[in-house]
Write a protein that holds these residues in place. Structure first.
Motif, short mmCIF file in Angstrom:
data_model
loop_
_atom_site.label_atom_id
_atom_site.label_comp_id
_atom_site.label_asym_id
_atom_site.label_seq_id
_atom_site.Cartn_x
_atom_site.Cartn_y
_atom_site.Cartn_z
N PHE A 230 0.83 -1.21 0.00
CA PHE A 230 0.00 0.00 0.00
C PHE A 230 0.86 1.27 0.00
N VAL A 231 2.14 1.12 0.32
CA VAL A 231 3.07 2.26 0.23
C VAL A 231 3.84 2.22 -1.08
N VAL A 232 4.24 1.03 -1.50
CA VAL A 232 5.09 0.92 -2.69
C VAL A 232 4.32 1.24 -3.97
N LEU A 233 3.08 0.76 -4.09
CA LEU A 233 2.34 0.96 -5.33
C LEU A 233 2.11 2.44 -5.65
N PRO A 234 1.61 3.26 -4.71
CA PRO A 234 1.49 4.68 -5.03
C PRO A 234 2.83 5.33 -5.36
N LEU A 235 3.88 4.89 -4.66
CA LEU A 235 5.21 5.46 -4.93
C LEU A 235 5.65 5.12 -6.35
N LEU A 236 5.42 3.86 -6.78
CA LEU A 236 5.79 3.48 -8.14
C LEU A 236 4.98 4.25 -9.18
N LEU A 237 3.69 4.45 -8.89
CA LEU A 237 2.86 5.23 -9.82
C LEU A 237 3.37 6.67 -9.93
N LEU A 238 3.73 7.25 -8.79
CA LEU A 238 4.26 8.61 -8.82
C LEU A 238 5.59 8.67 -9.56
N LEU A 239 6.43 7.65 -9.36
CA LEU A 239 7.71 7.62 -10.08
C LEU A 239 7.48 7.52 -11.59
N ALA A 240 6.52 6.67 -11.99
CA ALA A 240 6.24 6.52 -13.42
C ALA A 240 5.72 7.84 -13.99
N ALA A 241 4.80 8.49 -13.25
CA ALA A 241 4.27 9.77 -13.72
C ALA A 241 5.35 10.83 -13.79
N ALA A 242 6.23 10.84 -12.78
CA ALA A 242 7.32 11.82 -12.78
C ALA A 242 8.25 11.57 -13.96
N PHE A 243 8.56 10.31 -14.22
CA PHE A 243 9.44 9.99 -15.35
C PHE A 243 8.80 10.42 -16.67
N TYR A 244 7.49 10.15 -16.81
CA TYR A 244 6.81 10.54 -18.04
C TYR A 244 6.82 12.05 -18.22
N LEU A 245 6.51 12.78 -17.16
CA LEU A 245 6.48 14.24 -17.28
C LEU A 245 7.87 14.81 -17.51
N LEU A 246 8.89 14.22 -16.86
CA LEU A 246 10.25 14.70 -17.07
C LEU A 246 10.69 14.48 -18.52
N VAL A 247 10.33 13.31 -19.08
CA VAL A 247 10.67 13.04 -20.48
C VAL A 247 9.96 14.04 -21.39
N ALA A 248 8.67 14.27 -21.12
CA ALA A 248 7.92 15.23 -21.94
C ALA A 248 8.48 16.64 -21.80
N PHE A 249 8.83 17.01 -20.56
CA PHE A 249 9.40 18.34 -20.33
C PHE A 249 10.75 18.48 -21.05
N ARG A 250 11.55 17.42 -20.99
CA ARG A 250 12.86 17.48 -21.66
C ARG A 250 12.69 17.61 -23.17
N ARG A 251 11.71 16.89 -23.71
CA ARG A 251 11.46 17.02 -25.15
C ARG A 251 11.02 18.43 -25.50
N ALA A 252 10.16 19.00 -24.65
CA ALA A 252 9.70 20.36 -24.91
C ALA A 252 10.85 21.35 -24.84
N VAL A 253 11.72 21.15 -23.84
CA VAL A 253 12.89 22.04 -23.72
C VAL A 253 13.78 21.92 -24.94
N ARG A 254 14.00 20.67 -25.40
CA ARG A 254 14.83 20.47 -26.58
C ARG A 254 14.21 21.12 -27.80
N ALA A 255 12.88 20.98 -27.94
CA ALA A 255 12.21 21.60 -29.08
C ALA A 255 12.35 23.12 -29.03
N GLU A 256 12.20 23.68 -27.82
CA GLU A 256 12.34 25.13 -27.68
C GLU A 256 13.78 25.56 -27.98
N GLN A 257 14.75 24.79 -27.48
CA GLN A 257 16.15 25.12 -27.78
C GLN A 257 16.44 25.02 -29.27
#
Length: 497
Positions: A230-257
């Motif tokens: 009950f602690v690990v599953l939400p943490l893994l979901l948050l990690l997956a969401a953070a990874f997805y958003l970080l990848v999307a943010f990095r792509r956006a930054v690269r596109a802007e650059q």
């Protein structure tokens, strides 16, 4: 981009909170597990102490029975020993040892039929006070240990105990590991039965007068025990969401650059195009100014001579002056025509000229200015009959510019000198112009052929770049080096026979 950055920050804050909460849960579970380990160790120590106390009580009872008669092999000793062995299977041997000099006689009572054995008394431990005991682990068999009790001088009581039987009745939880030590001897070693993320170990000294033991107990912590699902599953979901958003943010930054780089590149291309137009205009103006200076000066001089010829009525001088004016006017026209062709990107008008003639004609144009400045010129031409294929006007323009730069560098110099050397080297002519001036600074040397770079306060930085381009159009090359003063090296192809 701002919304994505805000979303990433919010998610990272949530992730940090989840990690902090997970650490707290893991720390709490770890502390709870340590408490369980300490409770189990204390209970096991108490139970083990009770068993060791039983051994001491059995020894005391047996010693009392042995002291009742002169002979150890009595029915009372045998009956008590058989009863003890029957109720306490961990006690594997009970015997009396009677020492007589260097030999000893051991009588065993733990079986229905007594057995008598002889042994060397030197193998027995040294006990001098009746009632004292000593524990000794059997050599080669660390699962057993022996207790010797001195009943009377020369009379020992022996009890052999299976150390594994001390913890055979659930004394230690099945998923714990433990070790039992008698001083420096390890009697039992049972490791943890499963791999774990963390391991905690605690030890306890078991108080016993005759059997000083130390019990060590280990407990493992699995990942699921420290961090429940009950602690690990939400943490893994948050990690997956953070990874997805970080990848999307990095792509956006690269596109802007990338867009910024494209915009900067477009701006740079615009600047370069403008600089190219300015450079072409400057090269044209510089070339016209350089080349027309000599014809215009000659026209002025010959026109003044013609006026004087009219005054003194010298027709021959007048005709010579007019012929010279015609030649210089044609020369000026040739210069303008070649500059127009150069700006339009037309091909150079190449002709075959002997090396010595090309330099001689060039020096005729430059010598008056050099003489006026008081500069001595030393010219050496080797292989002067070799043929150059050059644009004569451009060739003269290049060397006139180089000599003028050398003359300006020698201004105020004591004993100013310019050395000109021309020689054939294979299929190339190498021409060097060297002055004894201050030379070119090391910082400026790599840039002197770049447009708009200049070391002169009033310079435009167009002369040498124009010269380099003119030489390149004749399939030649230019370079500059320092040899005390400045040296310009021009290489041009020679006509092959």
């Amino acid at each position: 981009m701002k919304r994505k950055r805000h979303s990433v920050l919010v998610l990272l804050a949530g992730l940090a909170t989840a990690i902090f909460f997970s650490v707290l849960v893991a720390a709490f579970n770890y502390r709870t597990g340590l408490d369980d380990l300490n409770i189990s160790l204390s209970a096991a120590g108490t139970r083990l102490g009770e068993k060791l106390a039983q051994h001491e009580a059995h020894l005391t009872a047996l010693a009392a029975v042995v002291r009742m008669g002169e002979q150890e092999q009595t029915d009372s000793v045998r009956g008590l020993a058989e009863a003890i062995a029957s109720f306490y299977p961990r006690i594997t041997e009970i015997a009396t040892i009677h020492v007589e000099g260097a030999s000893a006689v051991m009588t065993r009572y733990d079986q229905p039929n007594d057995r008598v054995e002889e042994q060397n008394s030197a193998e027995l431990p040294v006990l001098t006070t009746p009632g004292s005991t000593v524990v000794r682990s059997q050599t080669g068999d660390v699962q057993h240990y022996e207790i010797y009790k001195l009943v009377a001088p020369g009379l020992y009581l022996l009890m052999k105990i299976d150390a594994g039987g001390l913890v055979a009745d659930g004394l230690v939880p099945h998923d714990y590991g433990y070790q039992l030590w008698s001083e420096e001897t390890q009697l039992i070693n049972r490791p943890l039965r499963a791999s774990t993320l963390l391991t905690a170990t605690r030890d306890l000294d078991v108080k016993s007068a005759s059997q000083p033991f130390r019990l060590e107990m280990s407990r493992g912590f699995r990942t699921t025990e420290l961090l429940p699902p009950f602690v690990v599953l939400p943490l893994l979901l948050l990690l997956a969401a953070a990874f997805y958003l970080l990848v999307a943010f990095r792509r956006a930054v690269r596109a802007e650059q990338l867009q910024e780089r494209r915009a900067a590149l477009l701006e740079q291309e615009t600047k370069l195009a403008h600089a190219g137009r300015v450079n072409a205009l400057g090269e044209m103006a510089s070339g016209i100014a350089h080349e027309l200076a000599q014809p215009v000066a000659a026209l002025l001089s010959q026109s003044q001579a013609a006026r004087r010829a009219i005054v003194i009525e010298r027709r021959d001088i007048l005709e010579q002056a007019l012929d010279a004016n015609v030649r210089e006017a044609k020369r000026a026209g040739d210069i303008l025509g070649r500059m127009r062709a150069y700006i339009a990107g037309g091909a150079s008008q190449l002709e075959t000229v002997p090396l010595e003639r090309a330099l001689t004609e060039t020096m005729l144009l430059a010598e008056p200015d050099l003489a006026r400045r008081g500069i001595a010129v030393d010219t050496v031409i080797a292989s002067g009959d070799r043929l150059l294929r050059i644009d004569t006007i451009a060739f003269q323009q290049v060397f006139h510019n180089i000599l003028r730069n050398a003359a300006e560098a020698l201004a105020g110099q004591d004993d100013p000198q310019i050395s000109i050397r021309a020689e054939a080297s294979g299929n190339q002519a190498m021409l060097t112009i060297t002055d004894n001036g201050p030379g070119i600074s090391a910082a400026a040397l790599p840039h002197i052929f770049e447009p708009f770079f200049t070391t002169k306060p009033e310079g435009m930085g167009l002369g040498l770049p124009l010269c380099a381009r003119l030489i390149e159009k004749m399939d030649g090359s230019m370079e500059a080096v320092n040899v005390g003063g400045a040296r310009i090296i021009v290489r041009l192809p020679l006509e092959t026979a």
